[in-house]
Enzyme design. Structure first.
Site, mmCIF file in Angstrom:
data_model
loop_
_atom_site.group_PDB
_atom_site.id
_atom_site.type_symbol
_atom_site.label_atom_id
_atom_site.label_comp_id
_atom_site.label_asym_id
_atom_site.label_seq_id
_atom_site.Cartn_x
_atom_site.Cartn_y
_atom_site.Cartn_z
ATOM 1 N N ASN A 129 -5.165 -45.055 8.211
ATOM 2 C CA ASN A 129 -5.069 -46.316 8.940
ATOM 3 C C ASN A 129 -6.418 -46.821 9.430
ATOM 4 O O ASN A 129 -6.607 -48.027 9.595
ATOM 5 C CB ASN A 129 -4.128 -46.133 10.134
ATOM 6 C CG ASN A 129 -4.230 -47.266 11.125
ATOM 7 O OD1 ASN A 129 -3.714 -48.353 10.914
ATOM 8 N ND2 ASN A 129 -4.918 -47.019 12.240
ATOM 9 N N TYR A 169 -15.362 -56.414 3.653
ATOM 10 C CA TYR A 169 -14.026 -55.917 3.987
ATOM 11 C C TYR A 169 -13.048 -56.178 2.851
ATOM 12 O O TYR A 169 -12.279 -55.287 2.454
ATOM 13 C CB TYR A 169 -13.556 -56.602 5.272
ATOM 14 C CG TYR A 169 -12.184 -56.196 5.750
ATOM 15 C CD1 TYR A 169 -11.952 -54.928 6.276
ATOM 16 C CD2 TYR A 169 -11.124 -57.095 5.708
ATOM 17 C CE1 TYR A 169 -10.692 -54.558 6.725
ATOM 18 C CE2 TYR A 169 -9.859 -56.737 6.158
ATOM 19 C CZ TYR A 169 -9.655 -55.470 6.668
ATOM 20 O OH TYR A 169 -8.401 -55.116 7.108
ATOM 21 N N LYS A 226 -11.086 -53.351 0.678
ATOM 22 C CA LYS A 226 -9.630 -53.268 0.682
ATOM 23 C C LYS A 226 -9.061 -53.454 -0.731
ATOM 24 O O LYS A 226 -8.032 -52.854 -1.071
ATOM 25 C CB LYS A 226 -9.043 -54.302 1.642
ATOM 26 C CG LYS A 226 -9.250 -53.971 3.113
ATOM 27 C CD LYS A 226 -8.622 -52.625 3.479
ATOM 28 C CE LYS A 226 -8.657 -52.360 4.979
ATOM 29 N NZ LYS A 226 -8.106 -51.017 5.327
#
Length: 255
Positions: free
Chosen positions: A88, A154, A158
């Site tokens: 996470n 980012y 991802k």
């Protein structure tokens, strides 16, 4: 048929489980009966707790491969096994790609793409030795498939995490299942500061489900993916984004 979401006797590691979405994920597994370890660089004042039990904390900077391996080793030593890993930990401040430093880009990719692998690899080693195998869940973002301005590092990380999930599922099956959750807009305390006092209501207008997600939406999906209910699910990407966003052209033409 033995289908259960009872996690009694199972061991769960949640990275970044000391706040926000990770905190609620840890609470959800505790409520389901699991023993839970959370990690972060600094121990928080309050740890996740539910069902009369509290998560254990191990300090770790999982951007370092050796530290990540030590985290898995300590978790296994403390809990006796490792059944579920929820990757996470992640995130990024906005940054202009035209001026951002190489060091910033490296750090964001390190946290959001490299660190999940650094933890998953030793976790897989443990899980492969267990008769029941294990489950790894990577928490991704809609930014990985639909990038927004000022999120280049980012979004790239991802996107890589999603493909990493599919690759690991291919290699580590059938003992270890590896799945991915694509999260959308999630309302947390941190998000409230970004979107403003009434931002949640405004954003809800462009989400088909009519509201932003809450951390429990992601946590419940983790519980499903880690459970016997999903025993044949691996290499999957589960979108938890309320249907995505209504296309801008639709919103603009109907104002």
């Amino acid at each position: 048929m033995n289908v259960t979401v009872d996690f009694g006797g199972r061991a769960v590691l949640v990275t970044g489980g000391t706040k926000g979405i990770g905190f609620v994920i840890a609470e959800t597994f505790l409520a389901a009966g699991a023993d839970v370890v959370v990690c972060g660089r600094n121990e928080p004042e309050t740890l996740p707790a539910a069902g009369g039990r509290t998560a254990r904390f191990i300090a770790s900077d999982i951007r370092d491969a050796a530290a990540a391996a030590a985290l898995v080793e300590q978790t296994t030593d403390q809990l006796g096994r490792l059944d579920v890993l929820v990757n996470n930990a992640g995130g990024s401040p906005d940054a202009d790609a035209a001026t951002v430093s190489p060091r910033f880009f490296e750090k964001i990719v390190g946290l959001n793409l490299l660190a999940p692998f650094y933890v998953a690899q030793p976790a897989n080693t443990v899980m492969q030795t267990q008769e029941s195998g294990g489950s790894i869940i990577n928490i991704g973002s809609v930014s990985g498939v639909d990038p927004q301005p000022r999120t280049a590092a980012y979004s790239a990380a991802k996107a890589g995490l999603l493909m990493l999930t599919k690759a690991l599922a291919l290699e580590w099956s059938p003992k270890v299942r590896v799945n991915h959750i694509t999260t959308g807009l999630i309302y947390t305390e941190a998000a409230a500061g970004v979107y403003g006092e009434h931002g949640e209501a405004a954003l809800a207008e462009v989400i088909p489900m009519g509201r932003m997600a809450v951390p429990a939406d992601v946590a419940n999906t983790c519980l499903f993916l880690a459970s016997d209910l999903a025993s044949y699910v691996t290499g999957a990407d589960v979108p938890v984004h309320g249907g995505g966003e209504v296309p801008a052209r639709y919103v603009v033409t109907r104002k």
